[in-house]
Design an enzyme around this catalytic site. Sequence first.
Site, PDB file in Angstrom:
ATOM      1  N   PRO A  11       0.793  -1.224   0.000  1.00 13.86           N
ATOM      2  CA  PRO A  11       0.000   0.000   0.000  1.00 13.86           C
ATOM      3  C   PRO A  11       0.829   1.280   0.000  1.00 13.86           C
ATOM      4  O   PRO A  11       1.896   1.354   0.617  1.00 13.86           O
ATOM      5  CB  PRO A  11      -0.829  -0.105   1.279  1.00 13.86           C
ATOM      6  CG  PRO A  11      -0.105  -1.064   2.145  1.00 13.86           C
ATOM      7  CD  PRO A  11       0.583  -2.016   1.220  1.00 13.86           C
ATOM      8  N   ASN A  12       0.305   2.239  -0.709  1.00 14.94           N
ATOM      9  CA  ASN A  12       0.814   3.601  -0.816  1.00 14.94           C
ATOM     10  C   ASN A  12       2.075   3.737  -1.661  1.00 14.94           C
ATOM     11  O   ASN A  12       2.520   4.855  -1.922  1.00 14.94           O
ATOM     12  CB  ASN A  12       1.036   4.225   0.569  1.00 14.94           C
ATOM     13  CG  ASN A  12      -0.243   4.333   1.343  1.00 14.94           C
ATOM     14  OD1 ASN A  12      -1.241   4.827   0.840  1.00 14.94           O
ATOM     15  ND2 ASN A  12      -0.244   3.837   2.567  1.00 14.94           N
ATOM     16  N   ARG A  19       4.954  11.026  -2.152  1.00 14.54           N
ATOM     17  CA  ARG A  19       4.651  10.681  -0.757  1.00 14.54           C
ATOM     18  C   ARG A  19       5.916  10.761   0.094  1.00 14.54           C
ATOM     19  O   ARG A  19       6.868  10.010  -0.114  1.00 14.54           O
ATOM     20  CB  ARG A  19       4.082   9.260  -0.682  1.00 14.54           C
ATOM     21  CG  ARG A  19       3.842   8.798   0.723  1.00 14.54           C
ATOM     22  CD  ARG A  19       3.385   7.348   0.754  1.00 14.54           C
ATOM     23  NE  ARG A  19       3.280   6.911   2.127  1.00 14.54           N
ATOM     24  CZ  ARG A  19       3.833   5.806   2.604  1.00 14.54           C
ATOM     25  NH1 ARG A  19       4.510   5.004   1.797  1.00 14.54           N
ATOM     26  NH2 ARG A  19       3.712   5.493   3.864  1.00 14.54           N
ATOM     27  N   TYR A  24      11.070   8.510   1.454  1.00 11.65           N
ATOM     28  CA  TYR A  24      10.991   7.504   0.402  1.00 11.65           C
ATOM     29  C   TYR A  24      11.656   7.905  -0.909  1.00 11.65           C
ATOM     30  O   TYR A  24      11.724   7.100  -1.835  1.00 11.65           O
ATOM     31  CB  TYR A  24       9.523   7.142   0.149  1.00 11.65           C
ATOM     32  CG  TYR A  24       8.849   6.600   1.393  1.00 11.65           C
ATOM     33  CD1 TYR A  24       9.215   5.366   1.912  1.00 11.65           C
ATOM     34  CD2 TYR A  24       7.890   7.339   2.063  1.00 11.65           C
ATOM     35  CE1 TYR A  24       8.626   4.871   3.064  1.00 11.65           C
ATOM     36  CE2 TYR A  24       7.291   6.854   3.219  1.00 11.65           C
ATOM     37  CZ  TYR A  24       7.668   5.618   3.718  1.00 11.65           C
ATOM     38  OH  TYR A  24       7.085   5.135   4.858  1.00 11.65           O
ATOM     39  N   ASN A  75       7.980  -5.785  -1.092  1.00  9.98           N
ATOM     40  CA  ASN A  75       7.946  -4.620  -0.215  1.00  9.98           C
ATOM     41  C   ASN A  75       6.522  -4.568   0.323  1.00  9.98           C
ATOM     42  O   ASN A  75       5.617  -4.084  -0.360  1.00  9.98           O
ATOM     43  CB  ASN A  75       8.290  -3.335  -0.957  1.00  9.98           C
ATOM     44  CG  ASN A  75       8.303  -2.131  -0.022  1.00  9.98           C
ATOM     45  OD1 ASN A  75       7.776  -2.175   1.073  1.00  9.98           O
ATOM     46  ND2 ASN A  75       8.902  -1.050  -0.488  1.00  9.98           N
ATOM     47  N   ALA A  78       3.230  -1.038   4.881  1.00  9.37           N
ATOM     48  CA  ALA A  78       2.634  -1.137   6.218  1.00  9.37           C
ATOM     49  C   ALA A  78       2.090  -2.526   6.525  1.00  9.37           C
ATOM     50  O   ALA A  78       2.014  -2.917   7.693  1.00  9.37           O
ATOM     51  CB  ALA A  78       1.540  -0.087   6.366  1.00  9.37           C
ATOM     52  N   GLU A  99      12.633  -9.683   1.366  1.00  9.64           N
ATOM     53  CA  GLU A  99      11.852  -8.540   1.857  1.00  9.64           C
ATOM     54  C   GLU A  99      12.626  -7.267   1.530  1.00  9.64           C
ATOM     55  O   GLU A  99      13.851  -7.217   1.668  1.00  9.64           O
ATOM     56  CB  GLU A  99      11.655  -8.664   3.364  1.00  9.64           C
ATOM     57  CG  GLU A  99      10.819  -7.570   3.964  1.00  9.64           C
ATOM     58  CD  GLU A  99      10.586  -7.744   5.458  1.00  9.64           C
ATOM     59  OE1 GLU A  99       9.865  -6.899   6.017  1.00  9.64           O
ATOM     60  OE2 GLU A  99      11.128  -8.689   6.067  1.00  9.64           O
ATOM     61  N   HIS A 101      12.609  -2.837   1.644  1.00  6.54           N
ATOM     62  CA  HIS A 101      12.061  -1.579   2.138  1.00  6.54           C
ATOM     63  C   HIS A 101      12.914  -0.426   1.628  1.00  6.54           C
ATOM     64  O   HIS A 101      14.148  -0.516   1.633  1.00  6.54           O
ATOM     65  CB  HIS A 101      12.039  -1.536   3.667  1.00  6.54           C
ATOM     66  CG  HIS A 101      11.173  -2.579   4.270  1.00  6.54           C
ATOM     67  ND1 HIS A 101       9.806  -2.441   4.375  1.00  6.54           N
ATOM     68  CD2 HIS A 101      11.473  -3.797   4.790  1.00  6.54           C
ATOM     69  CE1 HIS A 101       9.299  -3.520   4.940  1.00  6.54           C
ATOM     70  NE2 HIS A 101      10.282  -4.357   5.196  1.00  6.54           N
ATOM     71  N   ARG A 108      13.342   3.880  12.376  1.00 14.10           N
ATOM     72  CA  ARG A 108      12.104   4.670  12.388  1.00 14.10           C
ATOM     73  C   ARG A 108      11.303   4.379  13.651  1.00 14.10           C
ATOM     74  O   ARG A 108      11.835   3.884  14.639  1.00 14.10           O
ATOM     75  CB  ARG A 108      11.316   4.367  11.113  1.00 14.10           C
ATOM     76  CG  ARG A 108      12.128   4.826   9.871  1.00 14.10           C
ATOM     77  CD  ARG A 108      11.391   4.731   8.595  1.00 14.10           C
ATOM     78  NE  ARG A 108      10.188   5.559   8.627  1.00 14.10           N
ATOM     79  CZ  ARG A 108       9.183   5.402   7.779  1.00 14.10           C
ATOM     80  NH1 ARG A 108       9.235   4.477   6.844  1.00 14.10           N
ATOM     81  NH2 ARG A 108       8.129   6.181   7.848  1.00 14.10           N
TER      82      ARG A 108
END
Length: 147
Positions: A11-12, A19, A24, A75, A78, A99, A101, A108
């Site tokens: 998502p996003n 964003r 990012y 990725n 969330a 995985e 990111h 974070r």
Amino acid sequence: MPKPIYVLSGPNLNLLGSREPDIYGHQTLDDVRALCEARAAALGHAIVFRQSNHEGELVDWIQEAREAACALVLNPAAYGHTSIAILDALKMLNVPVVECHLSNPAARESFRRKTYVSLAATGVVSGFGANSYVLAVEAAAGLAHSS
């Protein structure tokens, strides 16, 4: 040619470039796709590159990868911190899972420091912006060749 590497984004990530660019980066998801396609091609692979804001659609694609992919780059965004459904789907795979990111979750907020995806991943690449995807594709290709 071997089976493709699936590169899935959660998502996003469709809003990359606009964003929170301080976290990012300024590259768009189309830019990331082009980088992944170029690196995969140099390694003798094709990719299937997809993004969804919907958890169930990601689960469907992970299940599809069971038969159609030689490796999976994910990725989860969330959903990595919340989705047991994605974890369960990943645990059914018989291909390497990397995985990925853009940011470094360990640097974070505390709720981002644990992902369910990591429990099923062969490895994790994070913190390198769009290049995280390129490094993840490279790792996935190497793992696919060794399995």
